[in-house]
Scaffold this active site. Structure first.
Site, PDB file in Angstrom:
ATOM      1  N   TYR A  29       0.833  -1.203   0.000  1.00 43.35           N
ATOM      2  CA  TYR A  29       0.000   0.000   0.000  1.00 43.35           C
ATOM      3  C   TYR A  29       0.875   1.263   0.000  1.00 43.35           C
ATOM      4  O   TYR A  29       0.729   2.128  -0.861  1.00 43.35           O
ATOM      5  CB  TYR A  29      -0.896  -0.029   1.232  1.00 43.35           C
ATOM      6  CG  TYR A  29      -1.887   1.107   1.326  1.00 43.35           C
ATOM      7  CD1 TYR A  29      -3.021   1.127   0.528  1.00 43.35           C
ATOM      8  CD2 TYR A  29      -1.705   2.148   2.239  1.00 43.35           C
ATOM      9  CE1 TYR A  29      -3.947   2.167   0.625  1.00 43.35           C
ATOM     10  CE2 TYR A  29      -2.632   3.180   2.347  1.00 43.35           C
ATOM     11  CZ  TYR A  29      -3.756   3.185   1.538  1.00 43.35           C
ATOM     12  OH  TYR A  29      -4.661   4.210   1.641  1.00 43.35           O
TER      13      TYR A  29
ATOM     14  N   VAL B 114      -9.654   1.022  12.971  1.00 40.09           N
ATOM     15  CA  VAL B 114      -9.872   1.152  14.410  1.00 40.09           C
ATOM     16  C   VAL B 114     -11.233   1.748  14.749  1.00 40.09           C
ATOM     17  O   VAL B 114     -11.901   1.292  15.682  1.00 40.09           O
ATOM     18  CB  VAL B 114      -8.702   1.908  15.076  1.00 40.09           C
ATOM     19  CG1 VAL B 114      -8.651   3.381  14.658  1.00 40.09           C
ATOM     20  CG2 VAL B 114      -8.764   1.769  16.572  1.00 40.09           C
ATOM     21  N   VAL B 115     -11.678   2.753  14.006  1.00 33.38           N
ATOM     22  CA  VAL B 115     -12.943   3.403  14.363  1.00 33.38           C
ATOM     23  C   VAL B 115     -14.109   2.429  14.179  1.00 33.38           C
ATOM     24  O   VAL B 115     -14.950   2.263  15.075  1.00 33.38           O
ATOM     25  CB  VAL B 115     -13.157   4.693  13.533  1.00 33.38           C
ATOM     26  CG1 VAL B 115     -14.542   5.268  13.799  1.00 33.38           C
ATOM     27  CG2 VAL B 115     -12.087   5.730  13.858  1.00 33.38           C
ATOM     28  N   SER B 116     -14.144   1.743  13.024  1.00 35.51           N
ATOM     29  CA  SER B 116     -15.244   0.797  12.791  1.00 35.51           C
ATOM     30  C   SER B 116     -15.147  -0.379  13.766  1.00 35.51           C
ATOM     31  O   SER B 116     -16.162  -0.815  14.324  1.00 35.51           O
ATOM     32  CB  SER B 116     -15.254   0.326  11.338  1.00 35.51           C
ATOM     33  OG  SER B 116     -13.952   0.068  10.882  1.00 35.51           O
ATOM     34  N   ASN B 117     -13.935  -0.894  13.992  1.00 37.00           N
ATOM     35  CA  ASN B 117     -13.794  -2.004  14.949  1.00 37.00           C
ATOM     36  C   ASN B 117     -14.350  -1.625  16.319  1.00 37.00           C
ATOM     37  O   ASN B 117     -15.168  -2.345  16.891  1.00 37.00           O
ATOM     38  CB  ASN B 117     -12.312  -2.367  15.126  1.00 37.00           C
ATOM     39  CG  ASN B 117     -11.892  -3.512  14.210  1.00 37.00           C
ATOM     40  OD1 ASN B 117     -12.623  -3.882  13.298  1.00 37.00           O
ATOM     41  ND2 ASN B 117     -10.719  -4.064  14.447  1.00 37.00           N
TER      42      ASN B 117
ATOM     43  N   GLY C 174      -1.663   0.693  23.138  1.00 42.54           N
ATOM     44  CA  GLY C 174      -2.693   1.699  22.859  1.00 42.54           C
ATOM     45  C   GLY C 174      -2.192   3.132  22.948  1.00 42.54           C
ATOM     46  O   GLY C 174      -2.979   4.072  22.880  1.00 42.54           O
TER      47      GLY C 174
ATOM     48  N   THR D 118      -0.705   7.017  18.263  1.00 45.49           N
ATOM     49  CA  THR D 118      -1.697   8.065  17.981  1.00 45.49           C
ATOM     50  C   THR D 118      -2.105   8.080  16.513  1.00 45.49           C
ATOM     51  O   THR D 118      -1.355   7.657  15.637  1.00 45.49           O
ATOM     52  CB  THR D 118      -1.162   9.471  18.334  1.00 45.49           C
ATOM     53  OG1 THR D 118      -0.101   9.815  17.432  1.00 45.49           O
ATOM     54  CG2 THR D 118      -0.679   9.537  19.776  1.00 45.49           C
TER      55      THR D 118
HETATM   56  P1  NAD Z   1     -12.661   1.802   0.263  1.00 46.03           P
HETATM   57  O1  NAD Z   1     -11.987   0.479   0.316  1.00 46.03           O
HETATM   58  O2  NAD Z   1     -13.984   1.944   0.920  1.00 46.03           O
HETATM   59  O3  NAD Z   1     -12.838   2.278  -1.242  1.00 46.03           O
HETATM   60  C1  NAD Z   1     -11.976   1.922  -2.284  1.00 46.03           C
HETATM   61  C2  NAD Z   1     -12.836   1.599  -3.506  1.00 46.03           C
HETATM   62  O4  NAD Z   1     -11.978   1.235  -4.599  1.00 46.03           O
HETATM   63  C3  NAD Z   1     -13.762   0.406  -3.267  1.00 46.03           C
HETATM   64  O5  NAD Z   1     -15.063   0.719  -3.717  1.00 46.03           O
HETATM   65  C4  NAD Z   1     -13.135  -0.706  -4.093  1.00 46.03           C
HETATM   66  O6  NAD Z   1     -14.057  -1.675  -4.524  1.00 46.03           O
HETATM   67  C5  NAD Z   1     -12.496   0.077  -5.220  1.00 46.03           C
HETATM   68  N1  NAD Z   1     -11.377  -0.610  -5.878  1.00 46.03           N
HETATM   69  C6  NAD Z   1     -10.338  -1.249  -5.285  1.00 46.03           C
HETATM   70  N2  NAD Z   1      -9.509  -1.744  -6.225  1.00 46.03           N
HETATM   71  C7  NAD Z   1     -10.033  -1.387  -7.438  1.00 46.03           C
HETATM   72  C8  NAD Z   1      -9.651  -1.612  -8.783  1.00 46.03           C
HETATM   73  N3  NAD Z   1      -8.534  -2.285  -9.086  1.00 46.03           N
HETATM   74  N4  NAD Z   1     -10.434  -1.113  -9.779  1.00 46.03           N
HETATM   75  C9  NAD Z   1     -11.567  -0.445  -9.488  1.00 46.03           C
HETATM   76  N5  NAD Z   1     -11.984  -0.194  -8.230  1.00 46.03           N
HETATM   77  C10 NAD Z   1     -11.225  -0.680  -7.223  1.00 46.03           C
HETATM   78  O7  NAD Z   1     -11.628   2.850   0.843  1.00 46.03           O
HETATM   79  P2  NAD Z   1     -11.793   4.411   1.136  1.00 46.03           P
HETATM   80  O8  NAD Z   1     -11.549   4.612   2.575  1.00 46.03           O
HETATM   81  O9  NAD Z   1     -13.026   4.943   0.528  1.00 46.03           O
HETATM   82  O10 NAD Z   1     -10.534   4.983   0.356  1.00 46.03           O
HETATM   83  C11 NAD Z   1     -10.648   5.637  -0.898  1.00 46.03           C
HETATM   84  C12 NAD Z   1      -9.272   6.152  -1.317  1.00 46.03           C
HETATM   85  O11 NAD Z   1      -8.783   7.066  -0.353  1.00 46.03           O
HETATM   86  C13 NAD Z   1      -8.227   5.043  -1.459  1.00 46.03           C
HETATM   87  O12 NAD Z   1      -7.427   5.319  -2.594  1.00 46.03           O
HETATM   88  C14 NAD Z   1      -7.434   5.174  -0.193  1.00 46.03           C
HETATM   89  O13 NAD Z   1      -6.114   4.735  -0.374  1.00 46.03           O
HETATM   90  C15 NAD Z   1      -7.500   6.660   0.086  1.00 46.03           C
HETATM   91  N6  NAD Z   1      -7.325   6.951   1.523  1.00 46.03           N
HETATM   92  C16 NAD Z   1      -8.304   6.678   2.427  1.00 46.03           C
HETATM   93  C17 NAD Z   1      -8.081   6.934   3.771  1.00 46.03           C
HETATM   94  C18 NAD Z   1      -9.134   6.676   4.812  1.00 46.03           C
HETATM   95  O14 NAD Z   1      -8.855   6.883   6.011  1.00 46.03           O
HETATM   96  N7  NAD Z   1     -10.327   6.261   4.480  1.00 46.03           N
HETATM   97  C19 NAD Z   1      -6.842   7.444   4.202  1.00 46.03           C
HETATM   98  C20 NAD Z   1      -5.857   7.674   3.250  1.00 46.03           C
HETATM   99  C21 NAD Z   1      -6.118   7.441   1.910  1.00 46.03           C
HETATM  100  N1  UDP Z   2      -6.008  -0.606  16.067  1.00 47.88           N
HETATM  101  C1  UDP Z   2      -6.386  -1.055  17.331  1.00 47.88           C
HETATM  102  N2  UDP Z   2      -7.451  -1.896  17.415  1.00 47.88           N
HETATM  103  C2  UDP Z   2      -8.186  -2.291  16.342  1.00 47.88           C
HETATM  104  C3  UDP Z   2      -7.789  -1.821  15.056  1.00 47.88           C
HETATM  105  C4  UDP Z   2      -6.696  -0.981  14.967  1.00 47.88           C
HETATM  106  O1  UDP Z   2      -5.773  -0.706  18.351  1.00 47.88           O
HETATM  107  O2  UDP Z   2      -9.136  -3.049  16.518  1.00 47.88           O
HETATM  108  C5  UDP Z   2      -4.868   0.332  15.967  1.00 47.88           C
HETATM  109  C6  UDP Z   2      -3.836  -0.012  14.907  1.00 47.88           C
HETATM  110  O3  UDP Z   2      -2.847  -0.880  15.437  1.00 47.88           O
HETATM  111  C7  UDP Z   2      -3.277   1.355  14.569  1.00 47.88           C
HETATM  112  C8  UDP Z   2      -4.461   2.291  14.765  1.00 47.88           C
HETATM  113  O4  UDP Z   2      -5.386   1.577  15.558  1.00 47.88           O
HETATM  114  O5  UDP Z   2      -2.275   1.719  15.476  1.00 47.88           O
HETATM  115  C9  UDP Z   2      -5.116   2.711  13.466  1.00 47.88           C
HETATM  116  O6  UDP Z   2      -5.379   1.550  12.711  1.00 47.88           O
HETATM  117  P1  UDP Z   2      -6.172   1.580  11.339  1.00 47.88           P
HETATM  118  O7  UDP Z   2      -6.083   0.203  10.763  1.00 47.88           O
HETATM  119  O8  UDP Z   2      -7.519   2.160  11.553  1.00 47.88           O
HETATM  120  O9  UDP Z   2      -5.401   2.630  10.430  1.00 47.88           O
HETATM  121  P2  UDP Z   2      -3.843   2.848  10.030  1.00 47.88           P
HETATM  122  O10 UDP Z   2      -2.975   1.973  10.884  1.00 47.88           O
HETATM  123  O11 UDP Z   2      -3.768   2.484   8.603  1.00 47.88           O
HETATM  124  O12 UDP Z   2      -3.623   4.276  10.314  1.00 47.88           O
END
Ligand code: NAD
Ligand code: UDP
Ligand code: UDP
Length: 314
Positions: free
Chosen positions: A146, A188-191, A208, A211
């Site tokens: 990623y 983390v938020v959804s979990n 924990g 940040t």
């Molecule tokens: P998400 O997984 O809900 O959405 C990603 C979407 O892309 C999904 O609908 C998935 O089916 C589609 N997808 C994946 N691979 C594909 C492919 N090869 N061809 C066509 N579609 C494809 O994630 P999200 O949280 O909505 O993230 C959207 C974008 O924002 C991503 O590029 C992600 O890297 C970026 N982003 C999100 C966050 C966040 O916190 N949500 C943080 C940083 C970056």
């Molecule tokens: N995390 C946690 N419990 C969970 C899921 C995640 O403590 O059930 C922690 C994880 O190790 C990380 C932070 O929460 O330090 C954020 O994780 P997330 O996967 O949401 O996002 P990212 O690591 O990509 O920022």
């Protein structure tokens, strides 16, 4: 441009579906492209049938020939659980996907925005992270598909800009949350919310004390739209995120305070390469886009909890 045709890749995902909502509501013509790997038709079901909205199943690792004026390139799984499920496909999506969408932008003259990520900073030694910081990323770890995929995509964006004069915008998104997050995406938020609503214990990875800074989805989409509409010379990269910084223990307490119930905290091993700290420096977004977040974590959590409560009840 009077009536731009807009392509949203990853439009059926969490962020993409909120973006499609905003664009359709403002009367824009939207083509939503998604392979439904992590997104779903349910996220955009309310838009299907509307005259300004079109949904196409397509994988961005393959070429796409359509006529558009603007491209929001969001296609890519974003949660560690999902992007580590098929890491080779994750890198292909970021890299081949960027090449195809940049090729499309080059041919059509479309402006193109890349949804990049704070993960380009890796496990940062500079805190908070300004755009000028080059990051500290493990190139061979389990998060690398990623992180390095997104870094290579940024490289491609800037090379298409320099070499082919493609009109680019690069947005570095920090952790974003809100309704339509995938309930099983492991973030983390959804979990925490799903665990609390089910009366299960909340899983804290490590001690924990790590940040994160959490941005509510409506703020994020506003920043994305402002960046897309910014003057042609402004490419970014620009950080979009909420600088409020919380430990995972603090987040767990906030969720439990709102959900109530008898859940306790249980500790699980910290995943490899888990960044210790993360917080955006948003000075550039403030000065160049006049943008800053407006939704406090408590308020955004309330909306998100209400969404998951309804989802679990159905
Ligand atoms: P998400 O997984 O809900 O959405 C990603 C979407 O892309 C999904 O609908 C998935 O089916 C589609 N997808 C994946 N691979 C594909 C492919 N090869 N061809 C066509 N579609 C494809 O994630 P999200 O949280 O909505 O993230 C959207 C974008 O924002 C991503 O590029 C992600 O890297 C970026 N982003 C999100 C966050 C966040 O916190 N949500 C943080 C940083 C970056
Ligand atoms: N995390 C946690 N419990 C969970 C899921 C995640 O403590 O059930 C922690 C994880 O190790 C990380 C932070 O929460 O330090 C954020 O994780 P997330 O996967 O949401 O996002 P990212 O690591 O990509 O920022
Ligand atoms: N591409 C695409 N749609 C288009 C134009 C190009 O998907 O409308 C793809 C094309 O198949 C190619 C990639 O974008 O693989 C990069 O295009 P570019 O023109 O930069 O490279 P070239 O075609 O010269 O290899």
């Amino acid at each position: 441009m009077d009536d731009p045709r807009i392509l949203v890749t990853g439009g059926a995902g969490f962020l993409g579906s909120h973006l499609c909502d905003r664009l359709v509501a403002s009367g824009r013509d939207v083509l939503c492209v998604d392979n439904f790997f992590t997104g779903s038709k349910r996220n955009v079901a309310h838009l299907i049938g509307q005259p300004h909205f079109e949904l196409m199943r397509h994988d961005v690792t393959f070429p796409l020939f359509v006529e558009v004026d603007r491209i929001f390139n969001l296609a890519c799984p974003a949660s560690p659980v999902h992007y580590q499920y098929d890491p080779v496909q994750t890198t292909k999506t970021s890299v081949h996907g960027a090449i195809n969408m940049l090729g499309l932008a080059k041919r059509t003259g479309a402006r193109i925005l890349q949804a990049s990520t704070s993960e380009v900073y890796g496990d940062p030694e500079v805190h908070p992270q300004p755009e000028g910081y080059w990051g500290r990323v493990n190139p061979i770890g389990i998060r690398s598909c990623y992180d390095e995929g997104k870094r290579c995509a940024e490289t491609l964006f800037f090379d298409y800009h320099r070499q082919h004069r493609v009109d680019i915008k690069v947005m570095r998104i920090f952790n974003t949350y809100g309704p339509r997050m995938h309930p099983n995406d492991g973030r983390v938020v959804s979990n925490f919310i799903v665990q609390a609503l089910k009366g299960e214990d909340l899983t804290i990875y490590g001690d924990g004390s790590q940040t994160r800074s959490f941005c509510y989805v409506d703020d994020l989409i506003e920043g994305m739209l402002r960046l897309m509409d910014s003057p042609a010379g402004f490419t970014g990269p620009v950080n979009i995120g909420n600088p409020g910084e919380f430990t995972m223990l603090e987040l767990a307490e906030l969720v439990l305070k709102q959900v109530g119930g008898a859940s306790k905290l249980v500790h699980k091993p910290l995943p490899a390469d888990d960044p210790k700290q993360r917080k955006p420096d948003i000075a550039l977004a403030q000065s160049a886009l006049g943008w800053q977040p407006t939704v406090a974590l408590e308020d955004g959590l309330r909306e998100t909890i209400a969404y998951f409560r309804k989802l679990l009840a159905s």
